[in-house]
Scaffold this motif. Structure first.
Motif, mmCIF file in Angstrom:
data_model
loop_
_atom_site.group_PDB
_atom_site.id
_atom_site.type_symbol
_atom_site.label_atom_id
_atom_site.label_comp_id
_atom_site.label_asym_id
_atom_site.label_seq_id
_atom_site.Cartn_x
_atom_site.Cartn_y
_atom_site.Cartn_z
ATOM 1 N N LEU A 213 -12.815 -37.829 62.008
ATOM 2 C CA LEU A 213 -11.676 -38.687 62.310
ATOM 3 C C LEU A 213 -11.624 -39.732 61.217
ATOM 4 C CD1 LEU A 213 -12.039 -39.181 66.175
ATOM 5 C CD2 LEU A 213 -10.623 -37.523 64.949
ATOM 6 N N THR A 214 -10.687 -39.565 60.290
ATOM 7 C CA THR A 214 -10.606 -40.476 59.156
ATOM 8 C C THR A 214 -9.791 -41.713 59.506
ATOM 9 O OG1 THR A 214 -8.616 -39.464 58.208
ATOM 10 C CG2 THR A 214 -10.741 -38.516 57.581
ATOM 11 N N GLY A 215 -10.023 -42.779 58.738
ATOM 12 C CA GLY A 215 -9.300 -44.018 58.955
ATOM 13 C C GLY A 215 -7.885 -43.965 58.405
ATOM 14 N N SER A 216 -7.232 -45.096 58.411
ATOM 15 C CA SER A 216 -5.856 -45.146 57.931
ATOM 16 C C SER A 216 -5.812 -44.863 56.436
ATOM 17 C CB SER A 216 -5.238 -46.516 58.232
ATOM 18 O OG SER A 216 -6.038 -47.548 57.684
ATOM 19 N N VAL A 221 -11.707 -48.150 52.248
ATOM 20 C CA VAL A 221 -12.662 -47.868 53.316
ATOM 21 C C VAL A 221 -12.574 -46.394 53.714
ATOM 22 C CG1 VAL A 221 -13.423 -48.470 55.628
ATOM 23 C CG2 VAL A 221 -12.454 -50.237 54.153
ATOM 24 N N THR A 222 -11.376 -45.927 53.980
ATOM 25 C CA THR A 222 -11.178 -44.527 54.351
ATOM 26 C C THR A 222 -11.621 -43.588 53.236
ATOM 27 O OG1 THR A 222 -9.329 -45.077 55.813
ATOM 28 C CG2 THR A 222 -9.445 -42.816 55.004
ATOM 29 N N THR A 223 -11.225 -43.896 52.016
ATOM 30 C CA THR A 223 -11.579 -43.049 50.873
ATOM 31 C C THR A 223 -13.092 -42.918 50.736
ATOM 32 O OG1 THR A 223 -9.557 -43.673 49.695
ATOM 33 C CG2 THR A 223 -11.367 -42.773 48.384
ATOM 34 N N ASP A 224 -13.788 -44.056 50.761
ATOM 35 C CA ASP A 224 -15.236 -44.044 50.554
ATOM 36 C C ASP A 224 -15.984 -43.439 51.738
ATOM 37 O OD1 ASP A 224 -14.762 -45.233 48.146
ATOM 38 O OD2 ASP A 224 -15.523 -47.210 48.692
ATOM 39 N N ARG A 225 -15.532 -43.732 52.955
ATOM 40 C CA ARG A 225 -16.230 -43.181 54.126
ATOM 41 C C ARG A 225 -16.014 -41.678 54.258
ATOM 42 N NH1 ARG A 225 -15.322 -47.970 58.707
ATOM 43 N NH2 ARG A 225 -16.801 -49.432 57.749
ATOM 44 N N ALA A 244 -12.622 -29.598 60.528
ATOM 45 C CA ALA A 244 -11.351 -30.304 60.676
ATOM 46 C C ALA A 244 -11.520 -31.741 60.211
ATOM 47 C CB ALA A 244 -10.876 -30.279 62.123
ATOM 48 N N SER A 245 -10.459 -32.292 59.626
ATOM 49 C CA SER A 245 -10.456 -33.688 59.186
ATOM 50 C C SER A 245 -9.036 -34.216 59.319
ATOM 51 C CB SER A 245 -10.932 -33.790 57.732
ATOM 52 O OG SER A 245 -10.952 -35.128 57.299
ATOM 53 N N ALA A 271 -19.754 -31.559 66.849
ATOM 54 C CA ALA A 271 -20.151 -32.817 66.227
ATOM 55 C C ALA A 271 -18.915 -33.543 65.713
ATOM 56 C CB ALA A 271 -21.126 -32.567 65.072
ATOM 57 N N VAL A 272 -18.947 -34.866 65.810
ATOM 58 C CA VAL A 272 -17.825 -35.688 65.367
ATOM 59 C C VAL A 272 -18.352 -36.836 64.514
ATOM 60 C CG1 VAL A 272 -15.983 -37.271 66.086
ATOM 61 C CG2 VAL A 272 -16.388 -35.163 67.373
ATOM 62 N N TYR A 273 -17.708 -37.035 63.380
ATOM 63 C CA TYR A 273 -17.933 -38.219 62.566
ATOM 64 C C TYR A 273 -16.662 -39.051 62.616
ATOM 65 C CZ TYR A 273 -17.938 -40.988 58.219
ATOM 66 O OH TYR A 273 -17.826 -42.001 57.294
ATOM 67 N N ALA A 274 -16.746 -40.210 63.259
ATOM 68 C CA ALA A 274 -15.604 -41.118 63.354
ATOM 69 C C ALA A 274 -15.810 -42.268 62.374
ATOM 70 C CB ALA A 274 -15.467 -41.658 64.778
#
Length: 371
Positions: A213-216, A221-225, A244-245, A271-274
């Motif tokens: 689950l990517t950020g805005s 922040v979103t790019t780096d995470r 999925a992303s 598994a989920v990475y938020a």
């Protein structure tokens, strides 16, 4: 006291020079009432931001008012007359934003800084307008938590034309440090994401079908995470598959909706990475609605460190939560004082963040390290 919760602190001399003006200013909750030395608790100091990079880093000479954009007027931000503007990007219904705002307000009050504030409520166009409004209201220096990295060009140009310096916190902006903005102060987002990948690999024995689950979109922040997580998975965990992303816009409602859709489209997700806690909270609700058990059927790793999510870690519903410390008040104002002094500010001021796991989550909650 809290070595198991945070990385080892940098030397006290570095902290004194580059972060806290006093331990009492580093509040654990962002309470806007000043604290006396006698009233400061161990948790106050433990929860404070700590520098991950020394002030004499390899970035070259620090940015000072003489160097910034060819030179700007020297100010004393604590004279009770100089107006400092603070632009918050998102609603304070988000615990991160609430804590960040309270920390800025508390430190301004502690130092006697004349502070004006605006909140863009996740609207970059509104943030541009509000920054220009604060300039019109007499702000001579600005602290900005950007809504995104690319969208504040008009406001930055206006500030630069008026010789008004801008310090960015928690997200960076497009431009050149010490020319278009003073510096970026915040977390190592790429490093956070690598830790998240390691945590998820450990919880799944290195074999998982992962949803991200990517950020805005449009901010660093979103790019780096995203990149940090993907790079670490590719480098170290061949049996972890990102199936999925999709963006959840750093919002709980969006995170829940997207997670519901992903579970329907990919029944093999375990598994989920938020990329923040708000989306993780939404994902937990979606997993439960799908008849699955978070923490058992679907492992979750997230980033931020808000109280509700750390409670979920303690309860076994999530694997880990990598902190992003929002208590920017002491660091932001110390950076401005260094900017107007002789020390200067490095272009990237990176803070250390905690790492909350089932082994230390209850302790973190009891010590007030979360927000």
């Amino acid at each position: 006291m809290y070595a198991s919760l945070r990385s080892k602190a940098v030397p006290a001399a570095v902290l004194a020079a580059g972060l806290c003006l006093a331990a009492t200013a580093c509040t654990k909750t962002g309470d806007d009432s000043p604290k006396s030395d006698a009233g400061a608790s161990a948790a106050d100091t433990a929860a404070a931001q700590q520098l991950a990079t020394p002030t004499d880093s390899a970035d070259g000479p620090g940015c000072t008012y003489q160097r910034y954009g060819g030179g700007v007027p020297k100010l004393d931000i604590t004279d009770g007359k100089t107006v400092v503007g603070f632009s918050q990007s998102e609603s304070t219904s988000n615990p991160f934003r609430a804590t960040e705002t309270k920390s800025i307000e508390a430190q301004a009050k502690q130092l006697g800084v004349k502070l004006i504030e605006r909140n863009a409520n996740a609207d970059v166009n509104a943030q541009n307008s509000q920054i220009e409004d604060m300039i019109a209201q007499g702000a001579k220096v600005l602290i900005v938590a950007p809504e995104n990295s690319d969208g504040l060009g008009p406001a930055l140009a206006k500030a630069k034309a008026k010789k008004i310096p801008v310090l960015t916190i928690d997200r960076s902006v497009t431009g050149t440090a010490c020319a278009d903005f003073i510096a970026f102060a915040g977390s190592d987002f790429y490093g956070q994401a690598r830790i998240a990948a390691d945590d998820l690999a450990k919880a799944t024995d290195g074999s998982a079908h992962v949803a991200i689950l990517t950020g805005s979109p449009g901010n660093n922040v979103t790019t780096d995470r995203t990149k940090g997580f993907e790079d670490q998975v590719k480098a170290a965990y061949p049996n972890m598959k990102i199936v999925a992303s999709q963006t959840g816009n750093f919002a709980q409602t969006d995170g829940q909706k997207v997670m519901e859709q992903l579970l329907q489209a990919h029944s093999d997700i375990n598994a989920v990475y938020a990329e923040n806690d708000e989306m993780a909270l939404g994902a937990i609700q979606a997993i439960k609605s799908a008849g699955k058990t978070p923490g058992k059927d679907v492992k979750i790793v997230t980033i931020d460190g808000i109280s509700q999510m750390v409670q979920n870690v303690a309860a076994g519903q999530a694997v880990a939560d990598i902190e992003t410390n929002p208590r920017f008040g002491p660091l932001a104002f110390k950076s401005l004082q260094d900017f107007y002094g002789t020390t200067g500010v490095q272009r990237r001021v990176i803070i250390k963040d905690g790492h909350f796991t089932p082994d230390n989550a209850k302790q973190a909650l009891s010590q007030g390290l979360v927000y």
